[in-house]
Design a protein around this motif. Sequence first.
Motif, mmCIF file in Angstrom:
data_model
loop_
_atom_site.group_PDB
_atom_site.id
_atom_site.type_symbol
_atom_site.label_atom_id
_atom_site.label_comp_id
_atom_site.label_asym_id
_atom_site.label_seq_id
_atom_site.Cartn_x
_atom_site.Cartn_y
_atom_site.Cartn_z
ATOM 1 N N ALA A 120 46.044 32.660 10.238
ATOM 2 C CA ALA A 120 45.102 32.157 9.225
ATOM 3 C C ALA A 120 43.681 32.624 9.512
ATOM 4 N N ARG A 121 42.869 32.681 8.407
ATOM 5 C CA ARG A 121 41.408 32.800 8.595
ATOM 6 C C ARG A 121 40.926 31.384 8.858
ATOM 7 N N VAL A 122 40.329 31.176 10.046
ATOM 8 C CA VAL A 122 40.054 29.818 10.484
ATOM 9 C C VAL A 122 38.697 29.771 11.167
ATOM 10 N N MET A 123 38.041 28.602 11.088
ATOM 11 C CA MET A 123 36.748 28.479 11.766
ATOM 12 C C MET A 123 36.562 27.075 12.306
ATOM 13 N N THR A 124 35.581 26.954 13.161
ATOM 14 C CA THR A 124 35.119 25.657 13.624
ATOM 15 C C THR A 124 33.602 25.738 13.727
ATOM 16 N N SER A 125 32.981 24.578 13.817
ATOM 17 C CA SER A 125 31.521 24.591 14.022
ATOM 18 C C SER A 125 31.172 23.448 14.957
ATOM 19 N N SER A 126 30.030 23.589 15.601
ATOM 20 C CA SER A 126 29.574 22.509 16.462
ATOM 21 C C SER A 126 28.114 22.787 16.820
ATOM 22 N N SER A 127 27.612 22.054 17.776
ATOM 23 C CA SER A 127 26.241 22.270 18.242
ATOM 24 C C SER A 127 26.243 22.177 19.760
ATOM 25 N N SER A 128 25.563 23.026 20.365
ATOM 26 C CA SER A 128 25.321 23.161 21.815
ATOM 27 C C SER A 128 26.267 22.390 22.741
ATOM 28 N N PRO A 129 26.106 21.038 22.917
ATOM 29 C CA PRO A 129 27.032 20.386 23.869
ATOM 30 C C PRO A 129 28.478 20.495 23.411
ATOM 31 N N GLY A 130 28.673 20.483 22.096
ATOM 32 C CA GLY A 130 30.029 20.621 21.558
ATOM 33 C C GLY A 130 30.569 22.015 21.804
ATOM 34 N N ILE A 131 29.689 23.006 21.689
ATOM 35 C CA ILE A 131 30.094 24.391 21.961
ATOM 36 C C ILE A 131 30.445 24.531 23.448
ATOM 37 N N ALA A 132 29.710 23.797 24.290
ATOM 38 C CA ALA A 132 30.029 23.832 25.732
ATOM 39 C C ALA A 132 31.459 23.339 25.952
ATOM 40 N N LEU A 133 31.857 22.314 25.227
ATOM 41 C CA LEU A 133 33.218 21.773 25.386
ATOM 42 C C LEU A 133 34.268 22.787 24.953
ATOM 43 N N LYS A 134 33.914 23.665 24.046
ATOM 44 C CA LYS A 134 34.910 24.605 23.489
ATOM 45 C C LYS A 134 35.107 25.866 24.329
ATOM 46 N N GLN A 135 34.369 25.984 25.425
ATOM 47 C CA GLN A 135 34.348 27.284 26.112
ATOM 48 C C GLN A 135 35.728 27.729 26.606
ATOM 49 N N GLU A 136 36.510 26.814 27.159
ATOM 50 C CA GLU A 136 37.831 27.250 27.644
ATOM 51 C C GLU A 136 38.658 27.771 26.469
ATOM 52 N N GLY A 137 38.608 27.043 25.375
ATOM 53 C CA GLY A 137 39.364 27.468 24.193
ATOM 54 C C GLY A 137 38.922 28.839 23.718
ATOM 55 N N ILE A 138 37.616 29.087 23.776
ATOM 56 C CA ILE A 138 37.078 30.367 23.283
ATOM 57 C C ILE A 138 37.566 31.519 24.157
ATOM 58 N N THR A 139 37.561 31.315 25.492
ATOM 59 C CA THR A 139 38.036 32.422 26.325
ATOM 60 C C THR A 139 39.540 32.631 26.158
ATOM 61 N N TYR A 140 40.287 31.564 25.886
ATOM 62 C CA TYR A 140 41.725 31.719 25.580
ATOM 63 C C TYR A 140 41.896 32.557 24.317
ATOM 64 N N ILE A 141 41.052 32.246 23.300
ATOM 65 C CA ILE A 141 41.159 32.956 22.013
ATOM 66 C C ILE A 141 40.837 34.437 22.221
ATOM 67 N N ALA A 142 39.820 34.708 23.048
ATOM 68 C CA ALA A 142 39.474 36.107 23.326
ATOM 69 C C ALA A 142 40.596 36.769 24.130
ATOM 70 N N GLY A 143 41.117 36.048 25.111
ATOM 71 C CA GLY A 143 42.175 36.613 25.953
ATOM 72 C C GLY A 143 43.449 36.893 25.178
ATOM 73 N N ALA A 144 43.744 36.004 24.204
ATOM 74 C CA ALA A 144 44.963 36.178 23.404
ATOM 75 C C ALA A 144 44.710 37.082 22.202
ATOM 76 N N GLU A 145 43.496 37.605 22.103
ATOM 77 C CA GLU A 145 43.096 38.520 21.023
ATOM 78 C C GLU A 145 43.326 37.904 19.647
ATOM 79 N N LEU A 146 42.719 36.743 19.439
ATOM 80 C CA LEU A 146 42.850 36.049 18.167
ATOM 81 C C LEU A 146 41.505 36.059 17.436
ATOM 82 N N PRO A 147 41.537 36.214 16.114
ATOM 83 C CA PRO A 147 40.308 36.177 15.325
ATOM 84 C C PRO A 147 39.926 34.739 14.955
ATOM 85 N N CYS A 148 38.653 34.452 14.977
ATOM 86 C CA CYS A 148 38.175 33.187 14.401
ATOM 87 C C CYS A 148 36.657 33.256 14.346
ATOM 88 N N VAL A 149 36.047 32.348 13.586
ATOM 89 C CA VAL A 149 34.586 32.267 13.530
ATOM 90 C C VAL A 149 34.158 30.907 14.061
#
Lengths: 71, 248, 354
Positions: free
Chosen positions: C71-100
């Motif tokens: 799917a074309r999928v996105m999430t949004s947040s602000s600073s501390p929330g983005i900090a919480l997402k960091q593990e997920g983001i590196t997983y997404i990059a590692g698994a070569e998945l698109p998202c915004v």
Amino acid sequence: MAKGKVTFNEDICKGCALCTTVCPVNIVTMDTSKINIKGFHPAAVVEMDKCIGCANCATICPDYVITVERF
Amino acid sequence: MAVVFQKTKGLTDKETHYCPGCTHGIIHRLVAEVLEELDVLGETIGVAPVGCSVLAYDYFNCDMHEASHGRAPAVATGIKRVLPDKVVFSYQGDGDLASIGTAEIVHVAHRGEKITTIFVNNAIYGMTGGQMAPTTLIGQRATTAPLGRTVEHSGMPLRVSEMLATIDGAAFVERVSVDTPANIRKAKKAIKEAFQCQIDRKGFSIVEVLSTCPTNWGMTPIDSIKWLQDNLIPYYPLGNLRRPEGVK
Amino acid sequence: MAKVLMKGNEAIGAAAIKAGCKYFFGYPITPQNELPEYMSREMPKVGGVFLQAESEVAAINMVYGASGAGARVMTSSSSPGIALKQEGITYIAGAELPCVIVNIVRGGPGLGGIQPAQSDYNQVTRGGGNGDYKLLVYAPANLQEMVDLMQEAFDAADFYRNPVMMVGDGMIGQMMEPIEFKDSVSRFELPEKDWATTGTKGQRKPNIINSLALDPAELEKHNIKLQKKYDAMKANEVRYETYNMENAEVVIVAYGTTSRIVRNAINDLKEQNINVGLIRPITLWPFPEKAFDEVPAACKSLLSVEMSMGQMVDDIKIASNGRWPVSFYGRAGGMIPTPEAVMEKVKELIGGAK
């Protein structure tokens, strides 16, 4: 006359011996005369004629070593 | 001569990495057989997070996601929301689900997410070498509870199924064990019912499966089964805790 | 296309939907709340899904799942929330998945504040998660640019199979500006997502979404493959804008809403015949290093102006490679720099007023 038959895919067996504990006719043993490719004693049945094909051994095998047939 | 038992097409040909006598292998088989018998293998996406079963993507013969520790229910939610007609399951250990992933499992139940979770409870962290888990029993030794878990220090073991059964969105909750052929057959029936609950869109379904960990319990596979029967089952009673109405 | 007056956070939602995004997983956090609220109203209207997750950690993992399902999928947040997402983001990059991922930055560190800031620069450009990965990071300066970049973001994410981040600050999220939603043709050739986990239907081998590779040789090969992707981004995706660069004595580097304040300062300084230029990075990563080749000979120094304690200074030093001294002026914690203060700093740099 045996009602069932079991075949062991010996090289997959990890020698855990769980199958030997559930055979209602106690014919499943660990073949200590040989070692499989993984270095384990594989499970085996010597007195195949007593097998009733209940599949208990295959049911508890965690590694899908055993195929069971019934006449 | 009829073949009455053979390896299911729901599993790949890859030999598993699990320790000898670890009952993960049995649970994999039950899930795979159920998916094959429900004829949904081609419609299923599984999610396996960090833990001993993190490599499950090599074993289940369906599309798979590897997920970060504790987050499989959230990943599964993302998949199910995109593909509502597909069958989606997560396969998680107790270190994963009952510890770091508690919020995620509570919330898929709370949302009544139409996914199925297979929750393997062996009362220890397996992959990382035997640390204490929230499900570790009182007095049970672990590498991070060297003298045995005490209530004083880390509370009573967590009964997840009872906890989740209080949540309305959890349409099907059952605890089973794979310690005997009879219990294994019952476990398969429960797993089938759980997936059927998802297919019938009744809500969230979870089967907690008591399982052994010979290596980290420090016992032989046969003794591990015995230990499970004498210790885990009494504390984690087997049975159905919740089933959709009208389904007996 | 008619212009419509919209609040930044809502404009992001509208632009994402226009770009074909059908799935949004989010969590409440000021100052981006209007975005999930907008999505909760609008996604159902386009047959999409809005879901409020139990945490930012869960939300980014839902994005991982949805993206892996094609799917074309996105999430949004602000600073501390983005900090919480960091593990997920590196997983997404590692698994070569698109998202915004949209980050409406607020003052930090820790809980910080809710006013606008640019103090996540290091996290978004250096990667807040583990391992060698990068995000393509856009930093729009106004709502029109942001809306246009959303389409780019989803296309680039699909093309590179990598997370893309849209960085705004509290102002971008909260202010209203007239916007036009233009139809744009994607400049990317986007292949079918045959890698997605949509169910084998018995017709193919299972697709696997995964970032685990226990065999180090395999993992190294994977890293080399990812690096090629990031090199391609460096080659093709850099965006920046320059302003008033000819015979500028000082060149200011500023992005986002801060660059608009700097523009006012530059115009006012011009009237006092002090010539100051602006380099405005539009992509924070890849950083527009070649923009510094356009710095005129007359230039005596570079000045980074940020709503932070100077997180972009290092990149400017790297890019300018010692050719000019680099100094910094900024406000933090949600304080906004004023044109007058920027002008003061410039005069200080060039040794008092002319």
